[in-house]
Write an enzyme that holds these catalytic residues in place. Structure first.
Site, PDB file in Angstrom:
ATOM      1  N   ASP A  75      -0.505  26.404   0.843  1.00 39.06           N
ATOM      2  CA  ASP A  75       0.250  27.522   1.393  1.00 39.06           C
ATOM      3  C   ASP A  75       1.224  27.952   0.318  1.00 39.06           C
ATOM      4  O   ASP A  75       1.947  27.136  -0.261  1.00 39.06           O
ATOM      5  CB  ASP A  75       0.979  27.167   2.686  1.00 39.06           C
ATOM      6  CG  ASP A  75       1.286  28.441   3.469  1.00 39.06           C
ATOM      7  OD1 ASP A  75       0.333  29.165   3.805  1.00 39.06           O
ATOM      8  OD2 ASP A  75       2.470  28.749   3.696  1.00 39.06           O
ATOM      9  N   PHE A 156      -4.897  37.101  -9.128  1.00 33.66           N
ATOM     10  CA  PHE A 156      -5.076  37.685  -7.798  1.00 33.66           C
ATOM     11  C   PHE A 156      -3.704  37.974  -7.201  1.00 33.66           C
ATOM     12  O   PHE A 156      -2.666  37.691  -7.816  1.00 33.66           O
ATOM     13  CB  PHE A 156      -5.896  36.735  -6.897  1.00 33.66           C
ATOM     14  CG  PHE A 156      -5.207  35.437  -6.580  1.00 33.66           C
ATOM     15  CD1 PHE A 156      -5.229  34.376  -7.465  1.00 33.66           C
ATOM     16  CD2 PHE A 156      -4.528  35.267  -5.371  1.00 33.66           C
ATOM     17  CE1 PHE A 156      -4.587  33.172  -7.165  1.00 33.66           C
ATOM     18  CE2 PHE A 156      -3.892  34.061  -5.061  1.00 33.66           C
ATOM     19  CZ  PHE A 156      -3.926  33.018  -5.965  1.00 33.66           C
ATOM     20  N   GLY A 157      -3.713  38.519  -5.981  1.00 35.87           N
ATOM     21  CA  GLY A 157      -2.471  38.710  -5.227  1.00 35.87           C
ATOM     22  C   GLY A 157      -1.410  39.477  -6.015  1.00 35.87           C
ATOM     23  O   GLY A 157      -1.665  40.572  -6.542  1.00 35.87           O
TER      24      GLY A 157
HETATM   25  P1  ITT Z   1      -5.563  30.706   2.931  1.00 34.00           P
HETATM   26  O1  ITT Z   1      -4.494  30.567   3.979  1.00 34.00           O
HETATM   27  O2  ITT Z   1      -6.936  30.785   3.501  1.00 34.00           O
HETATM   28  O3  ITT Z   1      -5.441  29.679   1.855  1.00 34.00           O
HETATM   29  P2  ITT Z   1      -4.086  33.113   2.276  1.00 34.00           P
HETATM   30  O4  ITT Z   1      -4.287  34.178   1.250  1.00 34.00           O
HETATM   31  O5  ITT Z   1      -3.884  33.548   3.704  1.00 34.00           O
HETATM   32  O6  ITT Z   1      -5.346  32.116   2.184  1.00 34.00           O
HETATM   33  P3  ITT Z   1      -1.378  32.138   2.148  1.00 34.00           P
HETATM   34  O7  ITT Z   1      -1.088  32.357   3.584  1.00 34.00           O
HETATM   35  O8  ITT Z   1      -0.882  30.872   1.512  1.00 34.00           O
HETATM   36  O9  ITT Z   1      -2.933  32.160   1.838  1.00 34.00           O
HETATM   37  O10 ITT Z   1      -0.833  33.388   1.371  1.00 34.00           O
HETATM   38  C1  ITT Z   1      -0.346  33.284   0.095  1.00 34.00           C
HETATM   39  C2  ITT Z   1      -0.347  34.651  -0.561  1.00 34.00           C
HETATM   40  O11 ITT Z   1       0.613  34.585  -1.632  1.00 34.00           O
HETATM   41  C3  ITT Z   1      -1.681  34.945  -1.193  1.00 34.00           C
HETATM   42  O12 ITT Z   1      -2.494  35.721  -0.343  1.00 34.00           O
HETATM   43  C4  ITT Z   1      -1.286  35.674  -2.476  1.00 34.00           C
HETATM   44  O13 ITT Z   1      -1.186  37.021  -2.246  1.00 34.00           O
HETATM   45  C5  ITT Z   1       0.095  35.164  -2.784  1.00 34.00           C
HETATM   46  N1  ITT Z   1      -0.035  34.180  -3.874  1.00 34.00           N
HETATM   47  C6  ITT Z   1      -0.044  32.830  -3.787  1.00 34.00           C
HETATM   48  N2  ITT Z   1      -0.269  32.288  -4.982  1.00 34.00           N
HETATM   49  C7  ITT Z   1      -0.427  33.303  -5.837  1.00 34.00           C
HETATM   50  C8  ITT Z   1      -0.717  33.382  -7.208  1.00 34.00           C
HETATM   51  O14 ITT Z   1      -0.940  32.297  -7.946  1.00 34.00           O
HETATM   52  N3  ITT Z   1      -0.805  34.591  -7.751  1.00 34.00           N
HETATM   53  C9  ITT Z   1      -0.623  35.698  -7.025  1.00 34.00           C
HETATM   54  N4  ITT Z   1      -0.369  35.729  -5.723  1.00 34.00           N
HETATM   55  C10 ITT Z   1      -0.274  34.528  -5.133  1.00 34.00           C
END
Ligand code: ITT
Length: 202
Positions: A75, A156-157
Site C-alpha cells: 500500500d 507509473f502513477g
Molecule cells: P493495489 O491496491 O492492487 O496494489 P492500487 O493502485 O490500488 O493497487 P494503492 O491503493 O496502494 O494501490 O495506491 C497507490 C497509488 O499511489 C498508486 O495507484 C500510484 O498511483 C501511487 N504510487 C505508489 N507508488 C508509486 C510509485 O512508485 N510511482 C508512482 N506512483 C506511485
C-alpha cells in the site's frame, strides 16, 4: 517468522501493473516463484483501512487466505506537505474509476495553486502475510518535490511529477534500475529482505 526459499510460491497481491512489475524486479534475485493476484483470479479487496499499514495488511491477508499461499501486498501513495499529506492513502482513488493519473496529477497541481511549498514524499508499506496468520510490515519513504508539467514516461502513477531529493530528473525520467536505488518501494523491500529471505548467500 517463516522464511521464503527458492522453491516457495509467493502471491504478489496487487492489481496495479506498475507495482507488479517493480515488485517482480525486486523479488527476482531471490528465486521464489511469484504469481500475481490477477493470474490467480483473486478479487480486489476494498481498501477500508485508515492508514497504509492497515490497507497493506488487509490486502495481503485477503490474498493469503484466498490462495492458501504466503502473500505480499503493497500500500503506497504520495504525501504532499502543503496538502496535509493528501492524497496519501487515496492516491489511487484521485485517479478516478478509469485510473487516469493525468487527472490525479492535475488535481494535485490545482490544489497546490498559490502554495509555495512543493515538498512531497512517496510512502510504501509492504505486508508479508502467511496463511497461518503470521505477518510483518515494512515501510519505506522517499522525499522530494513536485514539478509541473509532468516529465518522462517511465514508471507509473505520479512518477512524472515527482523529483526525488538530490536529483534534477523526475522518476518518470529515470530508468527502472535508477529508480530502484532510491525509491520508497525498494527501501521497504530492503527492510523486508533480512526478515523474509535471510542471507541470500547463506
Ligand atoms: P493495489 O491496491 O492492487 O496494489 P492500487 O493502485 O490500488 O493497487 P494503492 O491503493 O496502494 O494501490 O495506491 C497507490 C497509488 O499511489 C498508486 O495507484 C500510484 O498511483 C501511487 N504510487 C505508489 N507508488 C508509486 C510509485 O512508485 N510511482 C508512482 N506512483 C506511485
Amino acid at each position: 517468522m517463516p522464511r521464503l526459499g527458492p522453491k516457495d510460491r509467493l502471491v504478489i497481491a496487487t492489481h496495479n501493473p506498475g507495482k507488479l512489475r517493480e515488485i517482480a524486479e525486486l523479488i527476482a534475485p531471490f528465486g521464489v516463484e511469484a504469481v500475481s493476484a490477477g493470474e490467480l483470479g483473486l478479487p480486489e479487496p476494498e481498501e477500508t483501512g485508515s492508514d497504509f499499514v492497515e490497507n497493506a495488511v488487509l490486502k495481503a491477508r485477503a490474498a493469503a487466505e484466498a490462495a492458501g499461499l504466503p502473500a505480499l501486498a503493497d500500500d503506497s501513495g504520495l504525501e504532499v506537505a502543503a496538502l496535509e499529506g493528501a492524497p496519501g492513502i487515496y492516491s489511487a482513488r484521485w485517479a478516478g474509476p478509469g485510473r487516469d493519473f493525468r487527472i490525479a496529477m492535475e488535481r494535485v497541481e490545482r490544489e497546490l495553486t498559490g502554495k509555495g511549498d512543493r515538498r512531497a514524499a512517496f510512502v510504501c508499506v509492504l505486508c508479508l502475510y502467511w496463511p497461518g496468520g503470521e505477518m510483518a510490515t515494512f515501510e519505506g519513504r522517499c522525499t522530494g518535490d513536485l514539478v509541473w508539467p509532468p516529465r518522462g514516461d517511465q514508471g507509473f502513477g505520479y512518477d512524472p511529477i515527482f523529483r526525488p531529493e538530490g536529483y534534477g530528473v523526475t522518476f518518470g525520467e529515470m530508468a527502472p534500475a535508477e529508480k530502484h536505488r532510491i525509491d520508497h518501494r525498494s527501501r521497504a523491500f530492503a527492510e523486508l529482505v533480512p526478515a523474509v529471505f535471510g542471507d541470500p548467500d547463506g
